[in-house]
Design a protein around this motif. Structure first.
Motif: not given
Length: 456
Positions: A278-292
């Protein structure tokens, strides 16, 4: 996207976030969600997918039909599409093969085609220079787009002969961007969306962090002609890559990673696939941000993931970016592995996306075991799906599922690939459908009358 009818496979269980919560929610209309992921100890090479009761699985084409890379090398079937338009719509399935490093694969990367009516399988395109072929899409003008998942990778376009099983010409499309391509999709105006499969928040570019790992939009100068146009990067004004978005640019397609970041493009941690619904673009972000943390010298060190990947949703009208599926928010976190003490089935390392015939989102993990999930577009006030459930899980030890896809010509069947199978010559394309397929269809107005509000 194609005209849809409702395949009542898709609506899912309400997900709670404690224990084995997947089984505790509302049953879907047409399948009962799995309670837990598949255990490799239960692997059956003839039926490697753990599926709900009432569903069957079978091989569409594997290395016994076409063994592209012999001497024990896996064929690494990756992504799927079919000819989505034309008089023979849906008859031919096209697949990329994700073999890497031409030095180790002298034949180079490959694209294959399967005649779903006769079973004939053959090479469509192969070149010693093709490396790590990944995404593939059918275009509304009757060509195929496929791309390389390496830094500076190409996006290429195949023009087909009338038999649709023979390549007439393969053309490089540099204007769409040199990136580590995986996902490719198009909207109804012929714009092309791509991602940079890069750990932009930790790897960066030449010591600059964050950099790369972006989402991009290519606007052709003329619809159906990808030889010239403008490339833009997604910028998001908000924390963690959600909030108000905008397309910034045009940027230099030959240095899309660096120039996109220089223009203010958002860096994500390894975006792999995308899907326009429809009017939505879905994106798979395979990893999360890292702690530091800082080491003894005071240098910044990236440690564990804060969460194990997610799917974001970009409203292409308002350009608001939200978390659509995220572990610990609307789907459980995975803890351990099946068979281990304390294991909890959950969402981890989402990879490929597909559109279910009723418009819901299908997701598969780049994980062991690879799980397939369904997420309803019924969302809460924060844009997160209200109904996420586990549909299938891969028991093949060490293998990965990929290339989930529903053909517009037969919306009863979910196609999915297996790569680097433990079975000899076991890489291939599988199909999953209900055993009794007569009840799978309903009219669009059934969804309109189901009493649920769909937030767009």
């Amino acid at each position: 996207m194609f005209q849809r009818k409702l395949l009542t496979i898709a609506l899912a269980a309400t997900v709670m976030l404690t224990g084995s919560a997947i089984a505790g929610g509302i049953k879907s209309y047409n399948f009962k969600p799995l309670e837990e992921s598949a255990n490799a100890a239960d692997w059956d090479a003839t039926a490697p997918w753990k599926v709900p009761k009432g569903f069957k699985q079978w091989v569409v084409s594997d290395e016994t039909n076409l063994n592209i890379y012999d001497n024990g090398r896996d064929d690494w079937h990756d992504m799927n599409t079919v000819n989505e338009t034309g008089p023979m719509k849906g008859r031919f399935m096209y697949r990329t093969h994700e073999l890497r490093s031409p030095a180790n694969q002298p034949e180079g990367g490959s694209v294959s085609v399967v005649d779903l009516q006769t079973g004939e399988t053959r090479l469509l395109a192969q070149d010693p220079g093709y490396d790590a072929l990944d995404g593939i899409r059918w275009t509304p003008w009757g060509t195929l787009l496929f791309a390389e998942e390496i830094t500076g990778g190409r996006l290429l376009e195949i023009y087909l002969e009338d038999d649709l099983m023979t390549a007439k010409e393969v053309v490089d499309r540099p204007a769409v961007g040199r990136l580590a391509h995986e996902g490719i999709d198009l909207d109804s105006d012929g714009n092309v969306y791509v991602v940079d499969e890069h750990r932009g928040r930790t790897s960066g570019c030449s010591g600059v962090v964050p950099c790369g790992g972006g989402v991009y939009k290519f606007v052709p100068d003329a619809a159906g002609d990808l030889s010239a146009g403008s490339l833009y990067a997604l910028k998001v004004n908000g924390a963690d890559g959600v909030g108000q978005g905008e397309w910034v640019g045009p940027i230099d397609p030959m240095t899309a990673r660096e120039s996109g970041s220089a223009a203010g493009g958002q860096s994500y941690q390894r975006p792999e696939d995308l899907e326009v619904i429809g009017n939505t673009l879905y994106v798979a972000i395979t990893e999360g941000p890292r702690d530091t943390k800082t080491d003894e010298s005071g240098a910044l060190v990236f440690t564990s993931e804060l969460y194990e990947g997610r799917v974001i949703a970009i409203n292409l009208n308002s350009m608001m970016v939200t978390d659509f599926v995220k572990p610990g928010v609307n789907v459980p976190k995975e803890i351990g592995k099946p068979g281990e003490a304390g294991h909890q089935t959950g969402f981890d390392s989402v990879d490929n996306l597909a559109e279910a015939p009723n418009g819901d989102l299908v997701m598969i993990e780049d994980n062991k075991p690879s799980d397939i999930w369904f997420a309803s577009q019924v969302s809460n006030e924060f844009g997160a799906s209200r109904y996420v459930s586990l549909f299938a899980s891969l028991s093949d030890p060490g293998a990965e599922g990929t290339g989930i896809y529903f053909s517009p010509a037969d919306r009863n069947i979910l196609y999915v690939n297996i790569q680097h199978s433990a079975n000899d010559d076991g890489d291939g394309t599988w199909a999953i459908s209900r055993e009794d397929r007569k009840e799978n269809y309903a009219e669009d107005d059934d969804r309109e009358n189901d009493g649920r509000k769909r937030d767009r």
